[in-house]
Scaffold this motif. Structure first.
Motif, short mmCIF file in Angstrom:
data_model
loop_
_atom_site.label_atom_id
_atom_site.label_comp_id
_atom_site.label_asym_id
_atom_site.label_seq_id
_atom_site.Cartn_x
_atom_site.Cartn_y
_atom_site.Cartn_z
N GLU A 84 1.19 -4.96 -2.27
CA GLU A 84 0.92 -6.38 -2.00
C GLU A 84 2.21 -7.18 -1.99
O GLU A 84 3.10 -6.93 -2.81
N ASP A 85 2.27 -8.15 -1.11
CA ASP A 85 3.41 -9.08 -1.03
C ASP A 85 4.75 -8.36 -1.21
O ASP A 85 5.55 -8.72 -2.10
N HIS B 155 4.78 -8.71 -5.56
CA HIS B 155 4.93 -10.14 -5.87
C HIS B 155 6.19 -10.75 -5.23
O HIS B 155 6.97 -11.42 -5.90
N GLU C 180 -1.57 -14.44 -0.20
CA GLU C 180 -2.15 -15.30 -1.25
C GLU C 180 -1.49 -16.66 -1.33
O GLU C 180 -2.11 -17.62 -1.78
N ARG D 227 -4.71 -11.70 2.57
CA ARG D 227 -5.14 -12.11 1.23
C ARG D 227 -5.34 -13.62 1.07
O ARG D 227 -5.36 -14.15 -0.03
N ASP E 148 1.09 -4.74 -6.88
CA ASP E 148 1.57 -6.04 -6.39
C ASP E 148 3.09 -6.11 -6.58
O ASP E 148 3.57 -6.07 -7.71
N ARG F 175 -5.57 -2.27 -9.94
CA ARG F 175 -4.17 -2.61 -9.69
C ARG F 175 -3.36 -2.21 -10.91
O ARG F 175 -3.80 -2.45 -12.04
#
Ligand code: KDG
Ligand code: MG
Length: 402
Positions: free
Chosen positions: A236-237, A212, A262, A283, A210, A148
């Motif tokens: 991600e996110d 986030h 997550e 996740r 990510d 990552r």
């Protein structure tokens, strides 16, 4: 018949704070569960001590599904990270006990291996692109097959995901650190360093990033399109996931794969995301999504829709969670990847055993149960320290999603 004789809750800060549940049966079998909710640890400790432990004593430790239903439906109040983390701790401890009673590692109870090892990704970061490139090089040299990449946004002087010491640890201050955020600066900069990583190191490894939770769906669509030439394993996110429908818009605009989950706690939180195939990787984790029992249920739903797993594995997931995750990862047919950041030395003085890393893959322990032991005496050397996650503010001073 064996009964639950004792359930104890330990809160300690070996490197960072962990809440650990230990259940002991009348036969002297011990099971461990992780109950850590970063920045809100004592809420879960109290939920366990004050509300669940009195319900556990005297119950049959073998009835894992029944216990899950009893604690979930018995609460009346549905879902939420505190409840689901507390239930997860009990569930995980009971799987640990079942494995020990059966004399089998937990993955054998889940149907046995579907694969030889568990592909993991770790975190490269830097205060600028040059530092990030050095860090990616370091992880590739260590044998990681997936990395990552996060770099600080120059205009705002930082961002989430940038390591300061040897391990990335966002919950580092006694009160929340307030960090600046500027979406436009991020959108201009992030694609450039992801391109630089591919330019320098090529396409022979998986590259992840990510976001986030920081973009609107349309901004996320723009970002996803911009980084398509980098062929990310996932972004991600990309947007806060409370609004599952929001992912439809992102999906319509980009072929960059999407991962989320997550911060989500139940199968209902990911139902639309999975059944409408709005994401590629889910996740959710053992510790925050109701334990091995409930995570397996989520993963099975995901398998029906071609969605693969990619469980959260930051430092705030204790070695007990990581062990449980790897038992599930090695067993489920739709495994994708596992996040793995490792743990501080102090953490490993308290939690012993667990999966082993070789050539960028994790391997579950072969001992009965989860394969992790908690050293209560060692934990006493690391008393609880309150730590908060940061808060993000836009340049105009308003609060943004951290
Ligand atoms: O406690 C919050 C961290 O676990 C989170 O910020 C890390 O986003 C994260 C990740 O993907 O590991
Ligand atoms: Mg994340």
């Amino acid at each position: 018949m064996s009964r639950i004789e004792r359930a104890e809750v330990f809160v300690a800060s070996p490197g960072r704070t962990f809440v650990t549940l230990r259940i002991t049966t009348s036969d002297g079998v011990v099971g461990l569960g992780d109950a850590t909710l970063n920045g809100r640890e004592l809420a879960v400790a109290s939920y366990l001590r004050d509300h669940l432990v009195p319900l556990l004593v005297g119950k049959d430790p073998a009835r894992i599904e029944d216990m899950w239903q009893y604690l979930y439906k018995g609460a009346y109040w549905r879902r939420g990270p505190v409840t689901m983390t507390a239930i997860a701790a009990v569930d995980t401890a009971l799987w640990d006990i079942k494995g020990k009673v059966a004399g089998l590692p937990v993955y054998q109870l889940l149907g046995g291996r579907s694969r030889d090892g568990v592909l993991v990704y770790s975190h490269a970061s830097g205060r600028d692109t040059a530092e990030l490139l050095d860090d990616v090089e370091r992880f590739l040299a260590l044998g990681y097959r997936a990395v990552r990449a996060q770099a600080a946004v120059p205009e705002v002087g930082g961002t989430y995901g940038i390591r300061k010491g040897t391990l990335y640890e966002p919950a580092a201050t006694a009160l929340p650190d307030e960090q600046p955020w500027d979406t436009e600066a991020y959108l201009n900069f992030a694609p450039t360093y992801l391109e630089a990583v591919r330019e320098r190191f090529g396409f022979g490894f998986h590259l992840l990033h990510d976001v986030h939770h920081r973009l609107t769906p349309l901004e996320a669509a723009r970002f996803g399109k911009a980084v398509e030439p980098c062929r990310l394993f996932w972004m991600e996110d990309p947007t806060p996931a409370e609004n599952q429908e929001a992912f439809r818009l992102i999906r319509q605009h980009t072929t960059t794969p999407i991962a989320t989950g997550e911060v989500l706690n139940s199968i209902w939180d990911v139902q639309t995301l999975i059944t409408e195939q709005l994401i590629d990787y889910v996740r959710t984790t053992v510790v925050h999504a109701g334990g091995v029992t409930h995570l397996r249920r989520i993963f099975d739903l995901a398998a029906l829709y071609g969605v693969r797993t990619g469980s959260h594995g930051a430092t705030d997931l204790s070695p007990v969670s990581m062990a449980a995750a790897v038992h599930l990862d090695v067993a489920v047919p739709n495994f994708g990847i596992q996040e793995y950041m490792g743990h501080a030395e102090e953490t490993l003085e308290v939690f012993r055993g667990g999966p082993t890393l070789a050539d960028g893959m994790l391997h579950p322990s072969e001992v009965p149960g989860l394969g992790v032991e908690y050293d209560e005496k060692a934990a006493e050397r690391f008393p609880y320290q309150a730590r908060y996650l940061p808060v993000a503010r836009r340049l105009d001073g308003s609060v943004h999603d951290w």
